[in-house]
Design an enzyme around this catalytic site. Structure first.
Site, PDB file in Angstrom:
ATOM      1  N   ASP A 168       1.012  -1.154   0.062  1.00 30.78           N
ATOM      2  CA  ASP A 168      -0.091   0.176  -0.040  1.00 30.78           C
ATOM      3  C   ASP A 168       0.871   1.211   0.012  1.00 30.78           C
ATOM      4  O   ASP A 168       1.707   1.394   0.719  1.00 30.78           O
ATOM      5  CB  ASP A 168      -0.798  -0.116   1.260  1.00 30.78           C
ATOM      6  CG  ASP A 168      -2.018   0.870   1.297  1.00 30.78           C
ATOM      7  OD1 ASP A 168      -1.938   1.904   0.442  1.00 30.78           O
ATOM      8  OD2 ASP A 168      -2.939   0.934   2.113  1.00 30.78           O
TER       9      ASP A 168
ATOM     10  N   HIS B 164      -0.429   4.803  -0.171  1.00 32.29           N
ATOM     11  CA  HIS B 164      -0.960   5.875   0.209  1.00 32.29           C
ATOM     12  C   HIS B 164      -0.127   6.525   1.300  1.00 32.29           C
ATOM     13  O   HIS B 164      -0.220   6.182   2.565  1.00 32.29           O
ATOM     14  CB  HIS B 164      -2.393   5.512   0.725  1.00 32.29           C
ATOM     15  CG  HIS B 164      -3.221   5.196  -0.201  1.00 32.29           C
ATOM     16  ND1 HIS B 164      -3.425   3.719  -0.441  1.00 32.29           N
ATOM     17  CD2 HIS B 164      -3.989   5.754  -1.214  1.00 32.29           C
ATOM     18  CE1 HIS B 164      -4.284   3.705  -1.689  1.00 32.29           C
ATOM     19  NE2 HIS B 164      -4.928   4.989  -1.980  1.00 32.29           N
TER      20      HIS B 164
HETATM   21  C1  B12 Z   1      -4.655  10.014  -3.159  1.00 29.29           C
HETATM   22  C2  B12 Z   1      -5.258   8.574  -3.325  1.00 29.29           C
HETATM   23  C3  B12 Z   1      -4.222   7.490  -4.116  1.00 29.29           C
HETATM   24  C4  B12 Z   1      -2.983   8.011  -4.603  1.00 29.29           C
HETATM   25  C5  B12 Z   1      -2.069   7.860  -3.475  1.00 29.29           C
HETATM   26  C6  B12 Z   1      -0.719   8.905  -3.526  1.00 29.29           C
HETATM   27  C7  B12 Z   1       0.144   8.667  -2.616  1.00 29.29           C
HETATM   28  N1  B12 Z   1       1.289   8.012  -2.742  1.00 29.29           N
HETATM   29  O1  B12 Z   1      -0.157   8.912  -1.281  1.00 29.29           O
HETATM   30  C8  B12 Z   1      -2.845   6.991  -5.629  1.00 29.29           C
HETATM   31  C9  B12 Z   1      -3.347   7.539  -7.106  1.00 29.29           C
HETATM   32  C10 B12 Z   1      -1.621   6.397  -5.994  1.00 29.29           C
HETATM   33  C11 B12 Z   1      -3.647   5.748  -5.152  1.00 29.29           C
HETATM   34  C12 B12 Z   1      -3.636   4.307  -5.524  1.00 29.29           C
HETATM   35  C13 B12 Z   1      -4.536   3.483  -5.371  1.00 29.29           C
HETATM   36  N2  B12 Z   1      -5.744   3.651  -4.584  1.00 29.29           N
HETATM   37 CO1  B12 Z   1      -6.100   5.347  -3.620  1.00 29.29          CO
HETATM   38  N3  B12 Z   1      -6.884   6.859  -2.925  1.00 29.29           N
HETATM   39  C14 B12 Z   1      -6.304   8.073  -2.906  1.00 29.29           C
HETATM   40  C15 B12 Z   1      -7.572   8.910  -2.106  1.00 29.29           C
HETATM   41  C16 B12 Z   1      -8.170   9.928  -3.194  1.00 29.29           C
HETATM   42  C17 B12 Z   1      -7.055   9.868  -1.086  1.00 29.29           C
HETATM   43  C18 B12 Z   1      -5.979   9.235  -0.025  1.00 29.29           C
HETATM   44  C19 B12 Z   1      -5.670  10.320   0.741  1.00 29.29           C
HETATM   45  O2  B12 Z   1      -4.488  10.852   0.794  1.00 29.29           O
HETATM   46  N4  B12 Z   1      -6.371  10.671   1.796  1.00 29.29           N
HETATM   47  C20 B12 Z   1      -6.076  11.741   2.852  1.00 29.29           C
HETATM   48  C21 B12 Z   1      -5.437  11.085   4.192  1.00 29.29           C
HETATM   49  C22 B12 Z   1      -5.139  12.256   5.104  1.00 29.29           C
HETATM   50  O3  B12 Z   1      -6.408  10.386   4.779  1.00 29.29           O
HETATM   51  P1  B12 Z   1      -6.063   8.800   5.072  1.00 29.29           P
HETATM   52  O4  B12 Z   1      -5.342   8.366   4.107  1.00 29.29           O
HETATM   53  O5  B12 Z   1      -7.526   8.154   5.215  1.00 29.29           O
HETATM   54  O6  B12 Z   1      -5.522   8.826   6.628  1.00 29.29           O
HETATM   55  C23 B12 Z   1      -6.162   9.327   7.415  1.00 29.29           C
HETATM   56  C24 B12 Z   1      -7.321   8.462   8.509  1.00 29.29           C
HETATM   57  O7  B12 Z   1      -7.609   7.428   7.694  1.00 29.29           O
HETATM   58  C25 B12 Z   1      -6.492   8.072   9.611  1.00 29.29           C
HETATM   59  N5  B12 Z   1      -5.822   6.818   9.785  1.00 29.29           N
HETATM   60  C26 B12 Z   1      -5.260   6.255   8.702  1.00 29.29           C
HETATM   61  N6  B12 Z   1      -4.465   5.129   9.221  1.00 29.29           N
HETATM   62  C27 B12 Z   1      -4.689   5.280  10.407  1.00 29.29           C
HETATM   63  C28 B12 Z   1      -4.295   4.187  11.664  1.00 29.29           C
HETATM   64  C29 B12 Z   1      -4.708   4.514  12.936  1.00 29.29           C
HETATM   65  C30 B12 Z   1      -4.335   3.675  14.022  1.00 29.29           C
HETATM   66  C31 B12 Z   1      -5.451   5.630  13.151  1.00 29.29           C
HETATM   67  C32 B12 Z   1      -6.105   6.048  14.422  1.00 29.29           C
HETATM   68  C33 B12 Z   1      -6.104   6.320  12.083  1.00 29.29           C
HETATM   69  C34 B12 Z   1      -5.741   6.214  10.883  1.00 29.29           C
HETATM   70  O8  B12 Z   1      -5.685   9.212   9.972  1.00 29.29           O
HETATM   71  C35 B12 Z   1      -5.191   9.575   8.499  1.00 29.29           C
HETATM   72  C36 B12 Z   1      -4.853  11.166   8.892  1.00 29.29           C
HETATM   73  O9  B12 Z   1      -6.113  11.882   9.105  1.00 29.29           O
HETATM   74  C37 B12 Z   1      -8.351   7.873  -1.501  1.00 29.29           C
HETATM   75  C38 B12 Z   1     -10.009   8.156  -1.430  1.00 29.29           C
HETATM   76  C39 B12 Z   1      -9.923   9.195  -0.059  1.00 29.29           C
HETATM   77  N7  B12 Z   1     -10.694  10.228  -0.460  1.00 29.29           N
HETATM   78  O10 B12 Z   1      -9.906   8.857   1.074  1.00 29.29           O
HETATM   79  C40 B12 Z   1      -8.205   6.769  -2.258  1.00 29.29           C
HETATM   80  C41 B12 Z   1      -8.404   5.389  -1.909  1.00 29.29           C
HETATM   81  C42 B12 Z   1      -7.415   5.340  -0.378  1.00 29.29           C
HETATM   82  N8  B12 Z   1      -7.774   4.483  -2.898  1.00 29.29           N
HETATM   83  C43 B12 Z   1      -8.306   3.681  -3.197  1.00 29.29           C
HETATM   84  C44 B12 Z   1      -7.734   2.419  -3.961  1.00 29.29           C
HETATM   85  C45 B12 Z   1      -8.244   1.111  -4.426  1.00 29.29           C
HETATM   86  C46 B12 Z   1      -6.615   2.589  -4.819  1.00 29.29           C
HETATM   87  C47 B12 Z   1      -5.595   1.710  -5.610  1.00 29.29           C
HETATM   88  C48 B12 Z   1      -5.931   0.234  -5.195  1.00 29.29           C
HETATM   89  C49 B12 Z   1      -6.224   1.603  -7.192  1.00 29.29           C
HETATM   90  C50 B12 Z   1      -7.296   2.973  -7.363  1.00 29.29           C
HETATM   91  N9  B12 Z   1      -8.518   2.592  -7.590  1.00 29.29           N
HETATM   92  O11 B12 Z   1      -6.850   3.977  -7.230  1.00 29.29           O
HETATM   93  C51 B12 Z   1      -4.245   2.295  -5.647  1.00 29.29           C
HETATM   94  C52 B12 Z   1      -3.587   1.613  -4.848  1.00 29.29           C
HETATM   95  C53 B12 Z   1      -1.943   1.596  -4.763  1.00 29.29           C
HETATM   96  C54 B12 Z   1      -1.202   0.964  -3.769  1.00 29.29           C
HETATM   97  N10 B12 Z   1      -0.579   0.211  -4.217  1.00 29.29           N
HETATM   98  O12 B12 Z   1      -1.423   1.185  -2.669  1.00 29.29           O
HETATM   99  C55 B12 Z   1      -9.563   3.249  -2.523  1.00 29.29           C
HETATM  100  C56 B12 Z   1      -9.477   2.367  -1.606  1.00 29.29           C
HETATM  101  C57 B12 Z   1     -10.755   1.423  -1.324  1.00 29.29           C
HETATM  102  C58 B12 Z   1     -10.928   0.467  -0.140  1.00 29.29           C
HETATM  103  N11 B12 Z   1     -10.148   0.441   0.709  1.00 29.29           N
HETATM  104  O13 B12 Z   1     -11.839   0.018  -0.215  1.00 29.29           O
HETATM  105  C59 B12 Z   1      -9.813   4.905  -1.904  1.00 29.29           C
HETATM  106  C60 B12 Z   1     -10.596   4.948  -0.588  1.00 29.29           C
HETATM  107  C61 B12 Z   1     -10.634   5.505  -3.091  1.00 29.29           C
HETATM  108  C62 B12 Z   1     -11.956   4.691  -3.309  1.00 29.29           C
HETATM  109  N12 B12 Z   1     -13.144   5.204  -2.793  1.00 29.29           N
HETATM  110  O14 B12 Z   1     -12.092   3.851  -4.031  1.00 29.29           O
HETATM  111  N13 B12 Z   1      -4.559   6.345  -4.371  1.00 29.29           N
END
Ligand code: B12
Lengths: 138, 460
Positions: free
Chosen positions: A14, A16
């Site tokens: 992963d 992200h």
């Molecule tokens: C940007 C993005 C990408 C970028 C990532 C760039 C990078 N290197 O960072 C790229 C384009 C590369 C990408 C690729 C993929 N992505 Co993407 N991506 C996103 C997106 C739009 C935003 C992620 C993000 O940065 N969020 C902002 C941060 C701040 O939030 P966060 O990551 O969720 O983390 C916060 C909380 O979750 C929490 N948190 C996280 N971990 C933990 C752990 C603990 C213990 C605690 C308390 C809290 C906590 O705290 C964090 C900080 O606030 C999301 C959709 C979304 N809106 O979330 C999809 C998403 C995560 N991606 C998804 C998918 C499927 C993929 C891909 C498999 C293919 C695709 N369809 O795009 C690939 C996977 C590649 C890989 N090998 O990992 C899906 C996941 C689906 C699922 N899990 O069911 C999402 C949800 C989009 C969707 N709705 O389909 N992605």
């Protein structure tokens, strides 16, 4: 008092990276010593990091949907590695699509995680729980 | 004329380099067989006699400095906690100090491991474990075991700083020990230089006495370091320069010997392409790897094993040789000197295999991760794709008519598509075989060493 140490990383294949950076920043700001192993981290890297640094907790993130497969057996490996009572948290988008959260949560608790967070959990919630679980008062 | 004399007590040859201090020139080089079984002084004096015949006119030697890999070189046992982390960091520090790492141990040691250490012929133990403020239990347990088994090998302690006081108490007067900085102060950072220098000091003050070298010490100013450490110092000087002299930038050295092939890289090795994520332990900027199975004579059979017939054939010009017999001959007859064209070609094909495989093991690898969004890459180890220079040294390269062809074998090919080997490097040659001498010179006059290296290391 000595800072509590947490190992932080994104598990499996992963990549992200954004949430990981935010967690690192917020946890450091909240007074933790963060050992961030970054994205693309296998279970072994979390465990090895925790052994060398004598960490108090491991925070696993999984965003891309394969969290369940990636996290399987992690508690057992921690036991094996001598990390007996280490806290294990997991959060992010830990499973694919919309599943019943209570069931998902229960599955991860059964795997030995101490706390399991649904998508969109604010960082503050994790920090609050960490302080509670590690008996940090201030 | 005032001169420096540099001596390299090698496992086979004792090599001398006489340097004119004022002109900054190599006046002469000479070599003679190392005589470690009796007294190395004999071989040294033989070489000196021959050297004097070459030099016309008087010279006054201001300083005589030596490095040595005779009598098996410097042998180290590295101990850490997790194999991939502090044990690996300890191993890298020992290699950087020019040592041969005879074994690496991890986690809490048991009695049979201590018996093994006690019965080993190690010169130094490097004891690491835990990041600063991290795990203390294991290194303390291991220190207690070392004390309990009355190990008489000097111990360099380079682990968690928080355990140092307790280790001092454990060792007391019973164990000879030297405390230095942690090889891995925190998880994302390795710190090999202090341990490297501590090891070098112990080598200089203690180890050399025990090796049939005590006599020769009287007639020279000092045996400062193991030969590979001198080569690494020269490579660093040429690459990074000194206070007043500019270096030439990133480079790698390939040193093919009779028993081992060393590769030194002076380069950060950060990803050369965007979108690549780094994984694994941080790499030392000046990194040495040693391939114990790649060498021209003592390791001939293991070269055969590593290469196989196919790889040998790729590099051989003549295909009517009994390849296995050729390897066997070199292995059983280690002082064999190839003299006809076919035999020289065979030696050079072997050298190409050594260059090829040693660089493959030294350089990092990149792994593709597939996602529906396209490919992502994870890199482990150093990315040397854009490395500007490869410098060749060691007998087979220095004496070859085609040194460039040998070094060319270290370059990236599609046979190893995931390897981060250099793609289009320029090739340099240690034509006068003076790298180790220049490494020694850096300890007296680093500016002069850089100037001389730039003069004597030639592009081919
Ligand atoms: C940007 C993005 C990408 C970028 C990532 C760039 C990078 N290197 O960072 C790229 C384009 C590369 C990408 C690729 C993929 N992505 Co993407 N991506 C996103 C997106 C739009 C935003 C992620 C993000 O940065 N969020 C902002 C941060 C701040 O939030 P966060 O990551 O969720 O983390 C916060 C909380 O979750 C929490 N948190 C996280 N971990 C933990 C752990 C603990 C213990 C605690 C308390 C809290 C906590 O705290 C964090 C900080 O606030 C999301 C959709 C979304 N809106 O979330 C999809 C998403 C995560 N991606 C998804 C998918 C499927 C993929 C891909 C498999 C293919 C695709 N369809 O795009 C690939 C996977 C590649 C890989 N090998 O990992 C899906 C996941 C689906 C699922 N899990 O069911 C999402 C949800 C989009 C969707 N709705 O389909 N992605």
């Amino acid at each position: 008092m000595e800072k509590k140490k947490v190992v932080l990383g994104v598990i499996g294949s992963d990549c992200h990276a954004v949430g990981n950076k935010i967690l690192d920043y917020s946890l450091t700001d909240a007074g933790f010593e963060v050992i961030n192993i970054g994205v693309l981290s296998p279970q072994e890297d979390f465990i090895n990091a925790a052994i060398e640094t004598n960490a108090d907790a491991i925070l696993v993130s999984s965003l891309y949907g394969h969290g369940e497969i990636d996290c399987r057996g992690m508690r057992e490996k921690c036991e094996e590695a001598g990390l007996k009572d280490i806290l294990l948290y997991v959060g992010g988008n830990i499973v694919v699509g919309k599943q019943d959260w209570n069931e998902v949560k229960q599955r991860f608790l059964d795997m030995g995680f101490d706390r399991v967070y649904p998508p969109g959990t604010p960082v503050e919630e994790g920090i609050r729980d960490l302080k509670e679980d590690l008996n940090i008062t201030e | 004329m005032d001169a420096y004399l540099f001596i390299d007590f090698g496992s086979t040859f004792t090599k001398l380099t006489l340097v004119d201090i004022e002109k900054e020139e190599v006046i002469a080089t000479e070599k003679s067989y190392t005589t470690v079984e009796t007294d190395v002084t004999i071989g040294y004096e033989n070489a000196l006699k021959k050297l004097n015949q070459k030099v016309s006119g008087d010279y006054n030697i201001v300083k005589k400095l030596a490095c040595s890999s005779a009598a098996g070189g410097l042998k180290i046992i590295a101990i850490g906690l997790v194999p991939e982390l502090t044990a690996e960091a300890a191993k890298r520090a020992a290699l950087g100090a020019g040592a041969k790492v005879i074994k690496t141990y991890s986690f809490k040691l048991n009695s049979s491991e201590l018996e093994e250490i006690k019965n080993s012929n190690a010169d130094i133990i490097l004891l690491a474990g835990g990041t600063d403020g991290g795990n203390c239990d294991t290194i303390i347990h291991n220190a207690k075991m070392i004390e309990k088994f009355s190990i008489s090998i000097p111990v360099v302690v380079a682990g968690n700083k928080s355990s140092n006081d307790e280790i001092k108490e454990i060792f007391g007067e019973k164990v000879e020990y030297y405390i230095t900085e942690n090889v891995m102060p925190n998880l994302n950072h390795i710190n090999v230089d202090p341990a490297r220098e501590t090891i070098r000091n112990i080598f200089m003050k203690k180890i050399v006495h025990a090796k049939g070298m005590e006599n020769v010490e009287k007639s020279i100013s000092g045996i400062l370091m193991p030969t590979p450490a001198a080569v690494l110092k020269a490579a660093e000087a040429l690459s990074m320069g000194s206070r007043d002299e500019e270096g030439i930038g990133d480079l790698a050295v390939i040193d093919i010997g009779g028993a081992t092939t060393d590769v030194h890289s002076i380069a950060e090795g950060a990803p050369s392409k965007p979108g690549v994520v780094l994984r694994g332990l941080e790499e030392p900027f000046a990194k040495r790897t040693v391939e114990g199975d790649l060498g021209m004579r003592y390791s001939a059979m293991s070269v055969f094993e590593a290469a196989g017939i196919k790889k040998m054939k790729k590099y051989l010009k003549y295909d009517d040789l009994d390849i296995e017999a050729e390897f066997k001959n070199r292995y059983t007859n280690t002082s064999y000197v190839a003299d006809d064209e076919k035999e020289i070609d065979f030696d050079e094909a072997m050298a190409k295999v050594c260059a090829d495989i040693s660089m493959k093991r030294h350089a990092g690898v990149v792994e593709a991760i597939y996602s529906p969004m396209g490919m992502m890459y994870a890199q482990e180890g150093k990315d040397l794709m854009e490395l500007p220079y490869i410098l060749g040294t060691g007998g087979v390269i220095v004496n070859s008519k085609n040194p460039k062809e040998i070094l060319q074998a270290a370059v990236f090919t599609m046979e190893d598509p995931t390897s981060l080997k250099p793609r289009r490097p320029k090739f340099l040659l240690d034509k006068n075989y003076i790298l180790s001498a220049m490494g020694l010179l850096t300890t007296i006059d680093p500016n002069m060493a850089v100037r001389m290296l730039k003069k004597y290391i030639v592009e081919i």
